[in-house]
Scaffold this motif. Structure first.
Motif, PDB file in Angstrom:
ATOM      1  N   TRP A  22       0.742  -1.043  -0.106  1.00 18.30           N
ATOM      2  CA  TRP A  22      -0.190  -0.222  -0.001  1.00 18.30           C
ATOM      3  C   TRP A  22       0.875   1.385   0.226  1.00 18.30           C
ATOM      4  N   ALA A  23       1.944   1.236   0.686  1.00 14.85           N
ATOM      5  CA  ALA A  23       2.831   2.380   0.851  1.00 14.85           C
ATOM      6  C   ALA A  23       3.557   2.624  -0.687  1.00 14.85           C
ATOM      7  N   ALA A  24       3.889   1.413  -0.950  1.00 15.78           N
ATOM      8  CA  ALA A  24       4.503   1.756  -2.533  1.00 15.78           C
ATOM      9  C   ALA A  24       3.590   2.134  -3.520  1.00 15.78           C
ATOM     10  N   TYR A  25       2.372   1.687  -3.233  1.00 16.23           N
ATOM     11  CA  TYR A  25       1.337   2.253  -4.340  1.00 16.23           C
ATOM     12  C   TYR A  25       1.029   3.607  -4.199  1.00 16.23           C
ATOM     13  N   ILE A  26       0.954   4.305  -2.716  1.00 15.81           N
ATOM     14  CA  ILE A  26       0.598   5.598  -2.473  1.00 15.81           C
ATOM     15  C   ILE A  26       1.902   6.314  -2.973  1.00 15.81           C
ATOM     16  N   THR A  27       3.059   5.945  -2.701  1.00 16.44           N
ATOM     17  CA  THR A  27       4.363   6.696  -3.194  1.00 16.44           C
ATOM     18  C   THR A  27       4.372   6.873  -4.821  1.00 16.44           C
ATOM     19  N   ALA A  28       4.077   5.571  -5.509  1.00 19.26           N
ATOM     20  CA  ALA A  28       4.196   5.717  -6.834  1.00 19.26           C
ATOM     21  C   ALA A  28       2.899   6.773  -7.206  1.00 19.26           C
ATOM     22  N   ARG A  29       1.708   6.678  -6.729  1.00 14.24           N
ATOM     23  CA  ARG A  29       0.517   7.494  -7.408  1.00 14.24           C
ATOM     24  C   ARG A  29       1.026   8.894  -7.125  1.00 14.24           C
ATOM     25  N   ASN A  30       1.600   9.190  -5.792  1.00 14.81           N
ATOM     26  CA  ASN A  30       2.010  10.557  -5.819  1.00 14.81           C
ATOM     27  C   ASN A  30       3.102  11.115  -6.555  1.00 14.81           C
ATOM     28  N   SER A  31       4.071  10.398  -6.951  1.00 13.53           N
ATOM     29  CA  SER A  31       5.064  10.644  -7.850  1.00 13.53           C
ATOM     30  C   SER A  31       4.315  10.912  -9.408  1.00 13.53           C
ATOM     31  N   VAL A  32       3.550   9.819  -9.847  1.00  6.56           N
ATOM     32  CA  VAL A  32       2.943  10.032 -10.950  1.00  6.56           C
ATOM     33  C   VAL A  32       2.073  11.249 -11.014  1.00  6.56           C
ATOM     34  N   ASP A  33       1.387  11.685 -10.028  1.00 12.31           N
ATOM     35  CA  ASP A  33       0.539  12.888 -10.039  1.00 12.31           C
ATOM     36  C   ASP A  33       1.438  14.264  -9.989  1.00 12.31           C
ATOM     37  N   GLY A  34       2.525  14.213  -9.184  1.00 13.16           N
ATOM     38  CA  GLY A  34       3.278  15.333  -9.611  1.00 13.16           C
ATOM     39  C   GLY A  34       4.065  15.419 -10.943  1.00 13.16           C
ATOM     40  N   LEU A  35       4.371  14.439 -11.502  1.00 15.41           N
ATOM     41  CA  LEU A  35       4.892  14.323 -12.854  1.00 15.41           C
ATOM     42  C   LEU A  35       3.736  15.081 -13.797  1.00 15.41           C
ATOM     43  N   ILE A  36       2.561  14.644 -13.798  1.00 13.04           N
ATOM     44  CA  ILE A  36       1.557  14.897 -14.565  1.00 13.04           C
ATOM     45  C   ILE A  36       1.158  16.450 -14.211  1.00 13.04           C
ATOM     46  N   ASP A  37       1.291  16.922 -13.017  1.00 13.65           N
ATOM     47  CA  ASP A  37       1.020  18.349 -12.746  1.00 13.65           C
ATOM     48  C   ASP A  37       2.324  19.347 -13.366  1.00 13.65           C
ATOM     49  N   ASN A  38       3.532  18.664 -13.349  1.00 10.95           N
ATOM     50  CA  ASN A  38       4.590  19.598 -13.690  1.00 10.95           C
ATOM     51  C   ASN A  38       4.366  19.761 -15.308  1.00 10.95           C
TER      52      ASN A  38
END
Length: 44
Positions: A22-38
């Motif tokens: 779950w922690a790995a999933y949340i970390t990956a999701r946050n990274s992808v969301d940040g990349l999309i926002d950038n």
């Protein structure tokens, strides 16, 4: 059946099964969301 028992999202089910995944999933999701926002912030 697990969705009914543990909440209304797959994240809740995953957290109930394996907290590390779950922690790995949340970390990956946050990274992808940040990349999309950038990317969207480039204004290209």
């Amino acid at each position: 059946m697990m969705m009914c028992q543990f909440g209304n999202s797959w994240g809740d089910v995953l957290m109930a099964i394996d907290v590390e995944s779950w922690a790995a999933y949340i970390t990956a999701r946050n990274s992808v969301d940040g990349l999309i926002d950038n990317w969207n912030g480039l204004g290209v």
